[in-house]
Design an enzyme around this catalytic site. Structure first.
Site, PDB file in Angstrom:
ATOM      1  N   GLN A  18      -5.131  -1.360   9.737  1.00 50.36           N
ATOM      2  CA  GLN A  18      -5.002  -2.716   9.191  1.00 50.36           C
ATOM      3  C   GLN A  18      -5.573  -3.753  10.151  1.00 50.36           C
ATOM      4  OE1 GLN A  18      -3.770  -3.493   6.068  1.00 50.36           O
ATOM      5  NE2 GLN A  18      -4.419  -5.574   6.512  1.00 50.36           N
ATOM      6  N   LYS A  60       0.828  -1.212   0.000  1.00 50.81           N
ATOM      7  CA  LYS A  60       0.000   0.000   0.000  1.00 50.81           C
ATOM      8  C   LYS A  60       0.858   1.255   0.000  1.00 50.81           C
ATOM      9  CE  LYS A  60      -3.922  -2.033   2.498  1.00 50.81           C
ATOM     10  NZ  LYS A  60      -4.559  -2.210   3.815  1.00 50.81           N
ATOM     11  N   ASP A 119     -11.632   2.515   3.924  1.00 49.67           N
ATOM     12  CA  ASP A 119     -11.985   1.098   3.866  1.00 49.67           C
ATOM     13  C   ASP A 119     -13.497   0.900   3.767  1.00 49.67           C
ATOM     14  OD1 ASP A 119     -10.064  -0.851   3.636  1.00 49.67           O
ATOM     15  OD2 ASP A 119      -9.621  -0.972   5.766  1.00 49.67           O
TER      16      ASP A 119
END
Length: 297
Positions: free
Chosen positions: A98, A54, A121
């Site tokens: 995460q 990422k 997200d």
């Protein structure tokens, strides 16, 4: 019939290229550089690889990358304090914590502490509710990537019958809402669905996101259907090695379907590409600018 292969790797590269172009234009016209903050707690090996990828791709498209790596023993209070700090930072337009988090932390509490406008997200309860009611939201990356590929391959999906296999909050449920938004007739199949093969066989569009390797067989698929395989499962291969397979028996199903995504190289690459697209969208929304065309719902 042999199915058309939907190349997610190539599609994702195209998305990243379009994001990079629009980031360059945003900087030139408004002096704004989209910023993505990624928070990793602990040393989970798979998460380490994903976070590194990422960060690299964020830089490649011209965005600012902010990486926060915290030790396993970090308290939930300290993590929440960092999230609050990132919420207030105007140079940060997207925040991603995460998952999975260490077992002493409440993942829902942490995700719901993120500013919904920066929740790239799409997991915040506010974004879940907005998507479910057909309003503007941050859309979860994997379902967004699936939708982009379906739009590109099929165009207008109005009236098509779609079956989503799997009812997770991350993929199955938001995917169903996105397909409803395309005016599909949508069913969700899951572990308790009776005669699941018969349910799936009705579908013009099948999205498999159940986490069971090779579960979907050729006799489940309507001839000519479009099959999107979200599953990423590691199984044993010859010589003591492992390989990645999807939830769909690819070799069988490709002989029946009209189009299919492979694993690897299908949905997986789209997830990070859509994370970058969501960060760009968040930056535009935060500054009252038009949203990037073709990169959101």
């Amino acid at each position: 019939m042999t199915a058309t292969i939907i190349d997610g790797k190539a599609f994702a590269a195209d998305i990243r290229g379009r994001v990079a172009e629009q980031v360059t234009a945003l900087k030139a016209a408004h002096g704004i550089t989209p910023g993505l903050a990624v928070v990793l707690v602990g040393t989970d090996a798979a998460s380490e690889v994903y976070v590194k990828s990422k960060g690299r791709m964020t830089g490649e498209v011209g965005m600012e990358s902010f990486s926060h790596r915290l030790p396993e023993e970090t308290s939930e209070a300290d993590l929440l304090a960092l999230v609050e700090q990132l919420n207030a930072d105007r140079s940060v337009h997207g925040i991603l914590v995460q998952l999975p988090l260490p077992c002493h932390m409440n993942s829902d509490a942490v995700i719901n502490a993120i500013d919904p406008a920066k929740d790239v997200d799409g997991f915040h309860i506010s974004n879940v509710g907005l998507l479910g009611t057909g309003q503007k939201a941050m859309v979860p990356c994997t379902p967004l990537g699936c939708l982009m590929m379906l739009r590109d391959h099929l165009g207008d999906m109005s009236g098509k019958e779609a079956v989503v296999i799997g009812r997770s909050n991350i993929v199955g449920k938001p995917m169903a809402h996105l397909l409803l938004g395309e005016n599909c007739t949508v069913s969700i199949a899951h572990s308790r669905t009776k005669d699941i093969a018969d349910v799936v066989r009705r579908a013009d569009i099948v999205v498999a996101a159940v986490g069971r390797p090779g579960m979907v067989k050729s006799d489940w698929i309507k001839p000519g259907a479009t099959v999107i395989d979200v599953g990423i499962n590691r199984v044993e291969a010859e010589g003591g090695k492992t390989r990645l397979v999807g939830d769909v028996d690819f070799d069988e199903v490709r002989e029946v379907a009209g189009a299919i995504t492979p694993v690897p190289g299908g949905v997986g690459p789209m997830t990070i590409a859509c994370l970058l697209a969501n960060t760009l969208t968040a930056a535009c929304r935060a500054n009252g600018l038009p949203e990037p065309e073709g990169l959101t719902v």
